[in-house]
Design an enzyme around this catalytic site. Sequence first.
Site, PDB file in Angstrom:
ATOM      1  N   LEU A  29      53.287  53.750 -45.384  1.00  0.00           N
ATOM      2  CA  LEU A  29      53.285  55.056 -46.031  1.00  0.00           C
ATOM      3  C   LEU A  29      54.692  55.588 -46.255  1.00  0.00           C
ATOM      4  O   LEU A  29      55.566  55.462 -45.407  1.00  0.00           O
ATOM      5  CB  LEU A  29      52.493  56.050 -45.176  1.00  0.00           C
ATOM      6  CG  LEU A  29      51.041  55.652 -44.868  1.00  0.00           C
ATOM      7  CD1 LEU A  29      50.368  56.741 -44.055  1.00  0.00           C
ATOM      8  CD2 LEU A  29      50.263  55.379 -46.148  1.00  0.00           C
ATOM      9  N   HIS A  30      54.875  56.214 -47.424  1.00  0.00           N
ATOM     10  CA  HIS A  30      56.132  56.873 -47.769  1.00  0.00           C
ATOM     11  C   HIS A  30      55.816  58.289 -48.250  1.00  0.00           C
ATOM     12  O   HIS A  30      54.654  58.732 -48.211  1.00  0.00           O
ATOM     13  CB  HIS A  30      56.897  56.070 -48.822  1.00  0.00           C
ATOM     14  CG  HIS A  30      56.082  55.678 -50.017  1.00  0.00           C
ATOM     15  ND1 HIS A  30      55.550  56.602 -50.894  1.00  0.00           N
ATOM     16  CD2 HIS A  30      55.683  54.460 -50.479  1.00  0.00           C
ATOM     17  CE1 HIS A  30      54.888  55.987 -51.847  1.00  0.00           C
ATOM     18  NE2 HIS A  30      54.938  54.684 -51.623  1.00  0.00           N
ATOM     19  N   HIS A  33      52.820  58.857 -50.566  1.00  0.00           N
ATOM     20  CA  HIS A  33      51.514  58.899 -49.911  1.00  0.00           C
ATOM     21  C   HIS A  33      51.287  60.240 -49.219  1.00  0.00           C
ATOM     22  O   HIS A  33      50.197  60.812 -49.286  1.00  0.00           O
ATOM     23  CB  HIS A  33      51.405  57.788 -48.858  1.00  0.00           C
ATOM     24  CG  HIS A  33      51.431  56.401 -49.403  1.00  0.00           C
ATOM     25  ND1 HIS A  33      52.479  55.540 -49.177  1.00  0.00           N
ATOM     26  CD2 HIS A  33      50.538  55.710 -50.155  1.00  0.00           C
ATOM     27  CE1 HIS A  33      52.228  54.377 -49.754  1.00  0.00           C
ATOM     28  NE2 HIS A  33      51.070  54.455 -50.360  1.00  0.00           N
ATOM     29  N   GLY A 144      47.198  58.645 -57.057  1.00  0.00           N
ATOM     30  CA  GLY A 144      48.465  58.984 -57.677  1.00  0.00           C
ATOM     31  C   GLY A 144      48.565  58.510 -59.116  1.00  0.00           C
ATOM     32  O   GLY A 144      48.039  57.455 -59.480  1.00  0.00           O
ATOM     33  N   SER A 182      57.474  53.434 -53.938  1.00  0.00           N
ATOM     34  CA  SER A 182      56.503  52.353 -53.841  1.00  0.00           C
ATOM     35  C   SER A 182      56.760  51.573 -52.565  1.00  0.00           C
ATOM     36  O   SER A 182      57.917  51.388 -52.165  1.00  0.00           O
ATOM     37  CB  SER A 182      56.621  51.410 -55.048  1.00  0.00           C
ATOM     38  OG  SER A 182      55.876  50.222 -54.845  1.00  0.00           O
TER      39      SER A 182
END
Length: 279
Positions: A29-30, A33, A144, A182
Site C-alpha cells: 500500500l502507498h 491506496h 481508482g 503505483s
Amino acid sequence: MKVISSIQELRDQLRGQNRTAFVPTMGNLHEGHLSLMRLARQHGDPVVASIFVNRLQFGPNEDFDKYPRTLQDDIEKLQKENVYVLFAPTERDMYPEPQEYRVLPPDDLGGILEGEFRPGFFAGVCTVVTKLMSCVQPRVAVFGKKDYQQLMIVRRMCQQLALPVDIIAAETVRDEDGLALSSRNRYLTTDERKEAPELAKTLQRVRDGVLGGERDLGKLEQTARAHLAERGWAPDYISIRRRANLIAPSAAELEAGEPLVVLAAAKLGATRLIDNLEI
C-alpha cells in the site's frame, strides 16, 4: 482492526452491516491506496479493505511471483486509517479448488487497450472482484481512476449483473514530479525513476493538443509514441478515447465536445507503467 483470512469469519464479522464501504487491493500500500480508504469512509461505514495478489489476473510471463508482498507494513498503514476489517485471504482461502468459473467482460471493453496487451487480465479481475463482492457484500466500493479501464469494466459489470454495489471513482494520486503512484514503481532503477514522470508529461501534451483544437487524433497519438520511443521507452499504446465507453471518438463527437480520456501503457526498462488523463 481485525485481520481475517476466512470467508466464513468475514461474513460472520460483517453480518448486519448494510453500509459497508469496500476497497479491494493487492497490497504493498502507498498513499494512493490510503486515499481510497479515506474516500470510502465518506461513503459508508464500516470500511473494509482486502489484500489479495490474484493469480488469475497475471499472465504467464508477468510479475506474480515478484509482486511486492508487505502485509505487516500494510496492516500498520490500515490501522492508522481506522479500517474496520482487513480481509487478507490466502490463495487456498479464495480458491480452495480450481476456479473453473470465470466472469468474462465483453470484448468491446475488455479486449481493447490493456486487454489487447494482457489477454485474460480483465477476466481475472472481474472474477476476483465478483468473488470479493460476494464475500464482503458492500454497499459501495472504491476504485481508482489510475486503472481507468478496470474502473469502467467493474462499474459496467456491477450494473449488468445487478450487483447492489455503487462504484465510486477516486482521483489518481501523483508524486510531486507527476508520476502516478503505483506499487510497481519500486521496480524502477534510480535513472528510470528520474525518467518515469515523462509518461505523465507526454499525456499532458496530448491533452493540450486536443484542447488547443488539434483534430487529427492519430497524429497526436503517433507523435506521443514516437517521443517516448526516442527517450528509450517501449510504448504499448497511447490512445484518445471517449470517457463513456472507451471507443475512439468520431469527428462529430470531437466537435460537440465529447468528454475524452487519453490512456497510455509503456515499458521503461523492465517495468510497465500505465497512466491516463481526462480531457
